[in-house]
Design a protein around this motif. Structure first.
Motif, PDB file in Angstrom:
ATOM      1  N   LYS A 126      37.168  31.924  40.242  1.00  0.00           N
ATOM      2  CA  LYS A 126      38.213  32.921  40.491  1.00  0.00           C
ATOM      3  C   LYS A 126      38.066  34.104  39.541  1.00  0.00           C
ATOM      4  O   LYS A 126      38.193  35.247  39.944  1.00  0.00           O
ATOM      5  CB  LYS A 126      39.607  32.296  40.310  1.00  0.00           C
ATOM      6  CG  LYS A 126      40.089  31.538  41.490  1.00  0.00           C
ATOM      7  CD  LYS A 126      40.338  32.486  42.620  1.00  0.00           C
ATOM      8  CE  LYS A 126      41.340  31.914  43.583  1.00  0.00           C
ATOM      9  NZ  LYS A 126      41.384  32.683  44.808  1.00  0.00           N
ATOM     10  N   GLN A 127      37.801  33.813  38.266  1.00  0.00           N
ATOM     11  CA  GLN A 127      37.641  34.897  37.294  1.00  0.00           C
ATOM     12  C   GLN A 127      36.404  35.717  37.617  1.00  0.00           C
ATOM     13  O   GLN A 127      36.412  36.936  37.463  1.00  0.00           O
ATOM     14  CB  GLN A 127      37.567  34.320  35.873  1.00  0.00           C
ATOM     15  CG  GLN A 127      38.889  33.791  35.387  1.00  0.00           C
ATOM     16  CD  GLN A 127      38.787  33.107  34.033  1.00  0.00           C
ATOM     17  OE1 GLN A 127      37.703  32.828  33.535  1.00  0.00           O
ATOM     18  NE2 GLN A 127      39.942  32.824  33.435  1.00  0.00           N
ATOM     19  N   GLY A 128      35.319  35.087  38.081  1.00  0.00           N
ATOM     20  CA  GLY A 128      34.104  35.778  38.473  1.00  0.00           C
ATOM     21  C   GLY A 128      34.353  36.684  39.676  1.00  0.00           C
ATOM     22  O   GLY A 128      33.844  37.810  39.738  1.00  0.00           O
ATOM     23  N   GLU A 129      35.158  36.219  40.653  1.00  0.00           N
ATOM     24  CA  GLU A 129      35.493  37.023  41.821  1.00  0.00           C
ATOM     25  C   GLU A 129      36.335  38.232  41.432  1.00  0.00           C
ATOM     26  O   GLU A 129      36.135  39.330  41.965  1.00  0.00           O
ATOM     27  CB  GLU A 129      36.240  36.179  42.855  1.00  0.00           C
ATOM     28  CG  GLU A 129      35.385  35.155  43.549  1.00  0.00           C
ATOM     29  CD  GLU A 129      36.209  34.233  44.440  1.00  0.00           C
ATOM     30  OE1 GLU A 129      37.427  34.486  44.628  1.00  0.00           O
ATOM     31  OE2 GLU A 129      35.633  33.260  44.957  1.00  0.00           O
ATOM     32  N   GLU A 130      37.272  38.048  40.507  1.00  0.00           N
ATOM     33  CA  GLU A 130      38.141  39.145  40.078  1.00  0.00           C
ATOM     34  C   GLU A 130      37.338  40.213  39.323  1.00  0.00           C
ATOM     35  O   GLU A 130      37.622  41.399  39.426  1.00  0.00           O
ATOM     36  CB  GLU A 130      39.276  38.616  39.224  1.00  0.00           C
ATOM     37  CG  GLU A 130      40.289  37.816  40.025  1.00  0.00           C
ATOM     38  CD  GLU A 130      41.344  37.149  39.157  1.00  0.00           C
ATOM     39  OE1 GLU A 130      41.307  37.344  37.906  1.00  0.00           O
ATOM     40  OE2 GLU A 130      42.180  36.440  39.714  1.00  0.00           O
ATOM     41  N   ARG A 131      36.340  39.788  38.556  1.00  0.00           N
ATOM     42  CA  ARG A 131      35.509  40.750  37.828  1.00  0.00           C
ATOM     43  C   ARG A 131      34.633  41.556  38.789  1.00  0.00           C
ATOM     44  O   ARG A 131      34.359  42.721  38.545  1.00  0.00           O
ATOM     45  CB  ARG A 131      34.623  40.024  36.816  1.00  0.00           C
ATOM     46  CG  ARG A 131      35.384  39.535  35.630  1.00  0.00           C
ATOM     47  CD  ARG A 131      34.443  38.982  34.570  1.00  0.00           C
ATOM     48  NE  ARG A 131      35.187  38.065  33.735  1.00  0.00           N
ATOM     49  CZ  ARG A 131      34.844  36.820  33.460  1.00  0.00           C
ATOM     50  NH1 ARG A 131      33.729  36.335  33.941  1.00  0.00           N
ATOM     51  NH2 ARG A 131      35.589  36.071  32.715  1.00  0.00           N
ATOM     52  N   SER A 132      34.187  40.896  39.857  1.00  0.00           N
ATOM     53  CA  SER A 132      33.313  41.560  40.837  1.00  0.00           C
ATOM     54  C   SER A 132      34.077  42.564  41.661  1.00  0.00           C
ATOM     55  O   SER A 132      33.492  43.544  42.151  1.00  0.00           O
ATOM     56  CB  SER A 132      32.680  40.532  41.771  1.00  0.00           C
ATOM     57  OG  SER A 132      31.887  39.644  41.034  1.00  0.00           O
TER      58      SER A 132
END
Length: 171
Positions: free
Chosen positions: A164-170
């Protein structure tokens, strides 16, 4: 091998990591149970020898086997204390009761969670909650099933948060 292959086919690296975590958790629980039983047996045998209880080594072995159930050790040291009291050794009986309560039985509360967590590679709190919850929900098999389910859930939740954190950063 078949389990490892199946886990890899079902979930890739995650499946293999989950299988390894389950293996480590079950091993940690076993090490905790057997290690704690051995420690309690050794300490109990020392107490029996100090109080001059006959067959102290045999009682130590009995303590080892009964330490794997929650109420086991008090049956042994309590019986030995009762025997001492019947023999007129009131002081040694009191010693053995106090020794049993504060030394023998307290080992279970401190050593078992540490050994379990070390073997499993997860926190003591997760292991303790897993064992307690597992026993309440599943009975005896819950000693193993509870920590495994909690450890796997913790791993999956951590992976989900990371994704989820990786998706939000992208975005």
């Amino acid at each position: 091998d078949a389990l490892r292959t199946g886990a890899r086919k079902l979930a890739g690296d995650l499946g293999e990591r989950m299988l390894k975590l389950a293996d480590n958790t079950v091993t940690g629980v076993m090490v905790g149970i057997v290690g704690t039983a051995a420690a309690q047996a050794l300490v109990a045998m020392i107490g029996f020898l100090i109080a001059d209880v006959p067959a102290a080594v045999l009682l130590g072995f009995a303590t080892f086997f009964l330490s794997m159930i929650p109420i086991g050790p008090p049956l042994i040291w309590g019986g030995a204390a009762a025997w001492l009291y019947n023999q007129g050794e009131t002081g040694w009986a009191i010693f053995l009761v106090l020794y049993g309560l504060f030394v023998i039985s307290s080992i279970d509360n401190f050593l078992k969670p540490i050994l379990m967590a070390r073997g499993a590679g997860i926190s003591i709190l997760l292991i303790a909650l897993g064992v307690i919850g597992g026993v309440l929900v599943f009975g005896f098999i819950g000693i193993f099933l509870g920590p495994v389910l909690l450890a796997l859930g913790h791993m999956l939740f951590g992976r989900w948060i990371d994704e989820k954190q990786g998706e939000e950063r992208s975005a």
